[in-house]
Design a protein around this motif. Structure first.
Motif, PDB file in Angstrom:
ATOM      1  N   THR A  21      52.672 -10.785 -40.057  1.00  0.00           N
ATOM      2  CA  THR A  21      53.135 -12.008 -39.402  1.00  0.00           C
ATOM      3  C   THR A  21      53.533 -11.736 -37.963  1.00  0.00           C
ATOM      4  O   THR A  21      53.109 -12.436 -37.037  1.00  0.00           O
ATOM      5  CB  THR A  21      54.319 -12.620 -40.166  1.00  0.00           C
ATOM      6  OG1 THR A  21      53.881 -13.066 -41.450  1.00  0.00           O
ATOM      7  CG2 THR A  21      54.911 -13.801 -39.405  1.00  0.00           C
ATOM      8  N   GLU A  60      58.686 -27.505 -44.057  1.00  0.00           N
ATOM      9  CA  GLU A  60      57.348 -27.233 -44.577  1.00  0.00           C
ATOM     10  C   GLU A  60      56.454 -28.464 -44.541  1.00  0.00           C
ATOM     11  O   GLU A  60      55.262 -28.378 -44.244  1.00  0.00           O
ATOM     12  CB  GLU A  60      57.453 -26.704 -46.010  1.00  0.00           C
ATOM     13  CG  GLU A  60      56.108 -26.315 -46.624  1.00  0.00           C
ATOM     14  CD  GLU A  60      56.250 -25.816 -48.046  1.00  0.00           C
ATOM     15  OE1 GLU A  60      55.214 -25.520 -48.671  1.00  0.00           O
ATOM     16  OE2 GLU A  60      57.391 -25.714 -48.543  1.00  0.00           O
ATOM     17  N   ASN A  64      52.746 -28.766 -42.631  1.00  0.00           N
ATOM     18  CA  ASN A  64      51.521 -29.162 -43.330  1.00  0.00           C
ATOM     19  C   ASN A  64      50.769 -30.282 -42.608  1.00  0.00           C
ATOM     20  O   ASN A  64      49.594 -30.517 -42.891  1.00  0.00           O
ATOM     21  CB  ASN A  64      51.850 -29.592 -44.758  1.00  0.00           C
ATOM     22  CG  ASN A  64      52.210 -28.415 -45.644  1.00  0.00           C
ATOM     23  OD1 ASN A  64      51.805 -27.285 -45.386  1.00  0.00           O
ATOM     24  ND2 ASN A  64      52.988 -28.668 -46.689  1.00  0.00           N
ATOM     25  N   LYS A  70      47.267 -24.955 -37.507  1.00  0.00           N
ATOM     26  CA  LYS A  70      46.572 -24.168 -38.525  1.00  0.00           C
ATOM     27  C   LYS A  70      45.241 -23.631 -37.979  1.00  0.00           C
ATOM     28  O   LYS A  70      44.832 -22.513 -38.320  1.00  0.00           O
ATOM     29  CB  LYS A  70      46.347 -25.017 -39.780  1.00  0.00           C
ATOM     30  CG  LYS A  70      47.649 -25.391 -40.502  1.00  0.00           C
ATOM     31  CD  LYS A  70      47.382 -26.261 -41.707  1.00  0.00           C
ATOM     32  CE  LYS A  70      48.677 -26.663 -42.395  1.00  0.00           C
ATOM     33  NZ  LYS A  70      49.394 -25.517 -42.984  1.00  0.00           N
ATOM     34  N   SER A 161      49.396 -15.926 -49.113  1.00  0.00           N
ATOM     35  CA  SER A 161      50.131 -17.189 -49.042  1.00  0.00           C
ATOM     36  C   SER A 161      51.446 -17.023 -48.299  1.00  0.00           C
ATOM     37  O   SER A 161      51.807 -17.850 -47.447  1.00  0.00           O
ATOM     38  CB  SER A 161      50.382 -17.734 -50.448  1.00  0.00           C
ATOM     39  OG  SER A 161      49.156 -18.024 -51.098  1.00  0.00           O
ATOM     40  N   ALA A 165      52.135 -18.795 -44.640  1.00  0.00           N
ATOM     41  CA  ALA A 165      53.253 -19.737 -44.553  1.00  0.00           C
ATOM     42  C   ALA A 165      54.280 -19.261 -43.531  1.00  0.00           C
ATOM     43  O   ALA A 165      54.793 -20.060 -42.733  1.00  0.00           O
ATOM     44  CB  ALA A 165      53.896 -19.913 -45.929  1.00  0.00           C
ATOM     45  N   SER A 166      54.576 -17.969 -43.536  1.00  0.00           N
ATOM     46  CA  SER A 166      55.539 -17.413 -42.589  1.00  0.00           C
ATOM     47  C   SER A 166      55.047 -17.566 -41.158  1.00  0.00           C
ATOM     48  O   SER A 166      55.790 -17.980 -40.263  1.00  0.00           O
ATOM     49  CB  SER A 166      55.789 -15.933 -42.889  1.00  0.00           C
ATOM     50  OG  SER A 166      56.318 -15.754 -44.176  1.00  0.00           O
ATOM     51  N   GLU A 168      52.783 -19.668 -39.870  1.00  0.00           N
ATOM     52  CA  GLU A 168      52.733 -21.060 -39.423  1.00  0.00           C
ATOM     53  C   GLU A 168      54.131 -21.607 -39.158  1.00  0.00           C
ATOM     54  O   GLU A 168      54.354 -22.285 -38.142  1.00  0.00           O
ATOM     55  CB  GLU A 168      52.025 -21.916 -40.479  1.00  0.00           C
ATOM     56  CG  GLU A 168      50.542 -21.605 -40.618  1.00  0.00           C
ATOM     57  CD  GLU A 168      49.888 -22.273 -41.810  1.00  0.00           C
ATOM     58  OE1 GLU A 168      48.661 -22.155 -41.963  1.00  0.00           O
ATOM     59  OE2 GLU A 168      50.617 -22.917 -42.602  1.00  0.00           O
ATOM     60  N   TYR A 169      55.082 -21.288 -40.033  1.00  0.00           N
ATOM     61  CA  TYR A 169      56.434 -21.817 -39.876  1.00  0.00           C
ATOM     62  C   TYR A 169      57.133 -21.232 -38.647  1.00  0.00           C
ATOM     63  O   TYR A 169      57.747 -21.962 -37.854  1.00  0.00           O
ATOM     64  CB  TYR A 169      57.250 -21.527 -41.134  1.00  0.00           C
ATOM     65  CG  TYR A 169      58.651 -22.094 -41.092  1.00  0.00           C
ATOM     66  CD1 TYR A 169      58.873 -23.464 -41.228  1.00  0.00           C
ATOM     67  CD2 TYR A 169      59.744 -21.264 -40.906  1.00  0.00           C
ATOM     68  CE1 TYR A 169      60.153 -23.993 -41.184  1.00  0.00           C
ATOM     69  CE2 TYR A 169      61.035 -21.789 -40.858  1.00  0.00           C
ATOM     70  CZ  TYR A 169      61.232 -23.141 -40.999  1.00  0.00           C
ATOM     71  OH  TYR A 169      62.496 -23.662 -40.937  1.00  0.00           O
TER      72      TYR A 169
END
Length: 218
Positions: A21, A60, A64, A70, A161, A165-166, A168-169
């Protein structure tokens, strides 16, 4: 209590996901500085999505809705896969491939870096163009063999996953809360950023970025 093997697997996923990340985020900002219009577009999307959230909280659900963000992450992983050589495989039987006889139990290394920059698979493969994914169905799940930063099939990265997720957040938060500029020492190199790589657990920038965050006033 969990078995020792399970604890080791979970720890490895967290460490691996965290390391990749931070590496991916550094490459993303390096590409942003070389392509300021891309950073502006991503930042505008993040702030627009958070702005229409009734609670004005970046969570989150907000992430999305950030389709361009993304695409940015996909394009970064295409150009800068954290592990350019995937974990080695071994052939289970002999096979003839493109005129070559490959015996059983041959160790095979897959060069994801080369595949993801192959001009036969990608238009302008050396360019950072997140827009290429806006109308593309190519995904990171290991089913599209031209984009495999996390590996392929059952032996793909178990931390995919978590890592995605990490990334993008954290990226969404960095773009929302701050405006970013090169530090004074690196400003003269802004249009000629050193993109050379160094090897380690992951492939990171040889010359680290030095940026100055400016708090964003909502």
């Amino acid at each position: 209590e969990y078995p020792t093997s399970t604890c080791i697997l979970i720890s490895g996923m967290i460490i691996g996901g965290s390391d990749t990340t931070s590496t991916t985020l550094e490459w993303t900002f390096a590409e942003f500085l070389r392509n300021p219009n891309t950073m502006k577009k991503a930042q505008e999307e993040v702030r627009r999505v958070v702005g229409i959230n009734s609670k004005a909280v970046l969570d989150e659900n907000c992430v999305n809705q950030m389709n361009y963000l993304k695409c940015v992450v996909k394009e970064t992983l295409r150009l800068h896969p954290p592990l350019p050589l995937l974990i080695a495989r071994e052939t289970s039987s002999s096979v003839k491939l493109r005129g070559y006889d490959i015996p059983a139990k041959t160790m095979v290394f897959i060069n994801a870096w080369a595949i993801q920059r192959d001009p036969e698979l990608w238009d302008d493969p050396e360019e950072f163009i997140p827009e290429r994914f806006e109308t593309s169905q190519v995904d990171l799940n290991g089913q599209d063999f031209q984009l495999i930063p996390f590996g392929i099939g059952r032996r793909g990265c178990p931390a995919m996953s978590f890592g995605l997720a990490s990334t993008e957040y954290v990226l969404a938060n960095l773009l929302y809360w701050f405006n970013w500029n090169m530090s004074e020492s690196g400003r003269i190199l802004m249009h000629n950023i050193d993109m050379s790589e160094t090897n380690g657990l992951t492939v990171s920038k040889k010359v680290p970025l030095h940026l100055e965050p400016e708090p964003y006033k909502t």
